[in-house]
Design an enzyme around this catalytic site. Structure first.
Site, PDB file in Angstrom:
ATOM      1  N   HIS A  66      -4.106   6.222   2.651  1.00  0.00           N
ATOM      2  CA  HIS A  66      -4.744   4.989   2.183  1.00  0.00           C
ATOM      3  C   HIS A  66      -4.217   3.773   2.923  1.00  0.00           C
ATOM      4  CE1 HIS A  66      -5.641   1.706  -0.693  1.00  0.00           C
ATOM      5  NE2 HIS A  66      -6.627   2.469  -1.134  1.00  0.00           N
TER       6      HIS A  66
ATOM      7  N   ASP B 286       0.839  -1.192   0.000  1.00  0.00           N
ATOM      8  CA  ASP B 286       0.000   0.000   0.000  1.00  0.00           C
ATOM      9  C   ASP B 286       0.879   1.249   0.000  1.00  0.00           C
ATOM     10  OD1 ASP B 286      -2.388   1.756   0.642  1.00  0.00           O
ATOM     11  OD2 ASP B 286      -3.309  -0.217   0.898  1.00  0.00           O
TER      12      ASP B 286
ATOM     13  N   SER C  71     -10.941  -0.834  -2.329  1.00  0.00           N
ATOM     14  CA  SER C  71      -9.779  -0.788  -1.434  1.00  0.00           C
ATOM     15  C   SER C  71     -10.188  -1.030   0.006  1.00  0.00           C
ATOM     16  CB  SER C  71      -9.103   0.590  -1.524  1.00  0.00           C
ATOM     17  OG  SER C  71      -8.197   0.657  -2.586  1.00  0.00           O
TER      18      SER C  71
END
Length: 771
Positions: free
Chosen positions: A214, A147, A554
């Protein structure tokens, strides 16, 4: 956040202009290529592999240091800066499987766990949460996340979710040490940025630290500790927690300001395999318009070798829905996850001057008065006379509205995802022209509550828009107000398929049913980095939040990773295929109204939308039967897919004497021992026979009976329809015969086969495309 991103892009462009002016033309002549050489030979050391990679580079007369990194743990290969001619030359060398330009993949951007538990228990009365014991203390699963990096260490509010105890890293080289401590959440991190020129502009890109948010969000969703009092500035308040709170986290930073390079993704997989993680969570993928073959797809390559080492790989399905055949990460060794809503609704209503209230969706902290005193105008009525004609005033496209006509007013706008102006650009234009708020008519995207912070914006349906337009046309002075957002829990119906979630069937493997399963991916509350320059995103009078509400597949992916980690903790010897089977065969197809799950359009969801259904964390721990996959099974898949034995022998180590069957074809892919069934071309007069093997992991002396749910166009017969397991008989096989009925018609047909012993329900979805 958008402005900050644009400033970054401008800075990078300026820097590259400087390099070009200095005469560094090499950047135009060469680019990064990935050279994939398959499985690492068992008798080779990492130093030997690196040396062989350097020799291969030297064989095409490359001068200078062009090698970026070697892959030498889970598989063999390297990335290097090459010219097109050099790449072509290397591709012809013995032992090279594929050479491809380094692709840039994109991120597929907590009440969700409570909702999953509640839904599974409410729908299936056979389930009992109390029957599920806690994972054994000796289990110590490590989840690796490919990530955007690890959380900031400057803000203690994150540590309630991610406690940093054993962390070792070294910048640039990205070297980290992983170990299994007795306590501690984040145990290691690596970074794979190799672009020193970009690093000169953004030094943070060379650190494992998350500068995006994220990675922090997905990590805390998968394995964050339980934290009471979490919220997004008072919204979605409650306890935030991850799916596997006992798991450790290892972070592999493979995504940067401009995306996720394939060379970095492969490096993350390679190191994760060597580090010994138990699972990998990958919320990244190629866009639907770019579907590389498996031997040129960094995620498919890395996942194949990870699964061969017993590592379960969970990936997001993509955000290119609701268009069909857009699902990505569709290799059969990957657990592919679609996105759904949960039973939480962010309501921002409109109050009209006629005392009627219209329900809207959106996240804003409106400071408008609750009384309807603000003039209300439709975008088309505010068209600018000086408009160039491009765009539509009814859609409030940029520079189509007269600022004098909208100043101090709430503006009603049509909003489509294919409009000339983005939603962000529309809002910027409305704000700069003095509008006090906006109402967007958006049937597709309104179920996903976007964050508008202080500017009052809400979204409504076309039906609600008709009411507002009727009111506008009924009076000379229409007025309204937009109320600040409130959280509505136990919203019905839920779950529903998120509009953005990519759909099947897979354009690559139509005889494997993808996606596999669905999980919450809409407005998920989880940990977030706190940026000192993001004050524009903070409501007036509030401090920076350590949490954020984010949507995407996601967010769905780490939900399933958390479930898989818990299964792994219980059953440490289970294969990735067995873990996937437990999740798929116990998934639910019903919402909290005990009706079939629907799509964003209100239609009954099919396996192309949600795969086997919505993940059920409790039921997945007690599947009864599992569909396991032997090492040769994936080899036969590659044979049927069209790869030659010589190519397969480079991809992985094969047993002596292995040969592809003479009748190998893509139609035979349906026989892979998968928990679901897909048949891509059933003819009207023919039939198809599919074989499966189930393994009993429950009671020793038990009988399972089969039931079939099929559409009227199909005859579906299970042979035998009864399976009896004993202490000595753990595995049994059966066949499913598909044929057309008299009401046959060309269509996609869906149904299911369920095996039950009276306690467990082992359900397999099927999708048949009749031709």
């Amino acid at each position: 956040m958008e402005l900050r991103h644009e400033m970054k892009i401008s800075a990078v462009l300026c820097f590259w202009c400087f390099l070009i002016m200095q005469g560094l033309s090499w950047a135009e002549e060469t680019q990064v290529y990935v050279v994939y050489m398959g499985a690492a030979p068992a008798d080779s050391s990492v130093d030997m592999l690196t040396e062989s990679h350097l020799q291969l580079l030297a064989s095409v007369s490359i001068r200078g240091k062009k090698l970026i990194r070697s892959y030498r743990h889970g598989f063999s290969g390297f990335s290097a800066r090459l010219s097109k001619e050099q790449a072509v030359a290397i591709a012809q060398k013995p032992g090279v499987l594929s050479v491809f330009e380094d692709p840039i993949y994109q991120l597929h951007t907590t009440r969700s766990w409570d909702f999953l538990q509640q839904t599974s228990v409410e729908i299936d009365s056979n389930l009992d949460e109390d029957d599920a014991p806690s994972p054994r203390p000796i289990s110590d699963t490590i989840i690796g996340l490919l990530d955007t990096g690890k959380i900031h260490t400057a803000f203690p509010s994150h540590f309630a979710l991610l406690k940093v105890k054993y962390f070792f890293s070294r910048n640039l080289a990205g070297i980290a040490q992983l170990q299994r401590p007795r306590n501690g959440k984040l145990i290691g991190a690596r970074c794979y940025s190799s672009d020193e020129d970009i690093a000169a502009v953004f030094p943070g890109e060379l650190s494992p630290r998350d500068t995006n948010g994220h990675g922090t969000h997905t990590a805390s969703t998968a394995a964050g500790n339980s934290v009471a009092g979490a919220s997004y500035y008072g919204l979605a308040a409650g306890t935030a927690k991850g799916g596997s709170t006992s798991s450790r986290i290892a972070v592999y930073k493979v995504c940067f300001w401009d995306g996720c390079p394939g060379s970095a993704i492969l490096a993350g997989f390679d190191d994760a395999i060597a580090d010994g993680v138990d699972l990998l969570s990958v919320s990244i993928g190629a866009p639907a318009i770019y579907m590389p073959d498996f031997d040129k797809d960094p995620i498919a390559i890395g996942a194949f070798h990870a699964v061969a080492k017993g590592i379960t790989v969970v990936c997001s399905a993509g955000n290119d829905g609701p268009t069909s055949s857009t699902v990505t990460n569709a290799a059969p060794w990957i657990l592919t996850v679609a996105a759904t809503t949960i039973d939480r609704h962010f309501e921002s209503d409109i109050v009209q001057g006629n005392n009627k209230s219209i329900e809207g969706e959106g996240i804003n902290f409106s400071n408008l008065t609750k009384s309807p005193v603000y003039p209300l105008i439709y975008g088309e009525a505010a068209r600018s006379n000086s408009s160039s004609g491009e765009g539509y005033a009814s859609h409030c496209d940029y520079e189509t509205l007269d600022s004098k006509k909208i100043k101090g007013k709430i503006v009603l706008c049509i909003n489509n995802k294919n409009d000339d102006s983005s939603e962000t650009l529309k809002i910027d234009g409305l704000q700069s022209s003095g509008a006090v708020g906006a109402i967007f008519i958006d049937d597709l995207e309104r179920a996903v509550a976007n964050i508008y912070t202080s500017f009052p914006v809400t979204k409504i349906s076309s039906r609600s828009a008709d009411e507002i337009l009727s009111y506008i046309n009924s009076t000379k002075n229409p007025v309204a107000s937009i109320l600040p957002t409130i959280t509505v829990n136990k919203y019905r119906p839920a779950p529903a398929v998120a509009y953005f979630s990519s759909r099947g069937p897979s354009s690559q493997t139509s005889n494997i049913l993808k996606p596999d399963v669905a999980a919450p991916g809409v407005n998920i509350l989880a940990s977030w980095i706190q940026e000192v320059d993001s004050s524009d995103n903070v409501p007036p009078g509030q401090k920076l939040s350590g949490f954020n509400l984010v949507s995407g597949t996601s967010m769905a992916c780490p939900h399933v990773t958390g479930v898989a980690a818990t299964i792994k903790a219980w059953n440490q010897k289970w294969s990735p295929a067995a873990i996937r089977s437990a999740i798929m065969t116990t998934a639910t197809q019903l919402n909290n109204d005990k009706a079939p799950v629907t799509t964003d359009a209100g239609l009954t969801a099919t396996p192309y939308d949600i795969g086997a259904g919505e993940v059920s964390p409790t039921a997945a721990l007690q599947p009864g039967l599992v569909y396991d996959i032997e090492p040769d099974d994936y080899l036969f898949f590659l044979c049927n897919y069209g790869y030659s034995p010589s190519k397969i022998s480079l991809i992985t180590t094969i047993r002596q004497g292995f040969e592809c069957p003479a009748n190998s074809s893509k139609d035979l892919i349906s026989n892979l021992n998968y928990p679901s069934i897909a048949i891509s071309n059933l003819s009207g007069k023919g039939s198809k026979i599919v074989s499966r093997i189930v393994t009993n992991i429950g009671a020793e002396d038990v009988t399972y009976n089969a039931t079939v749910n099929s559409p009227p166009q199909l005859n579906v017969k299970v042979v035998p329809d009864k399976l009896h397991f004993t202490k000595y008989v753990k595995k049994l096989s059966y066949q499913v015969i598909f044929s057309a009925t008299n009401s046959y018609a060309k269509a996609d047909l869906f149904g299911s086969i369920t095996w039950s012993d009276g306690v467990h329900r082992v359900r397999s979805s099927f999708a048949v495309r009749s031709t």
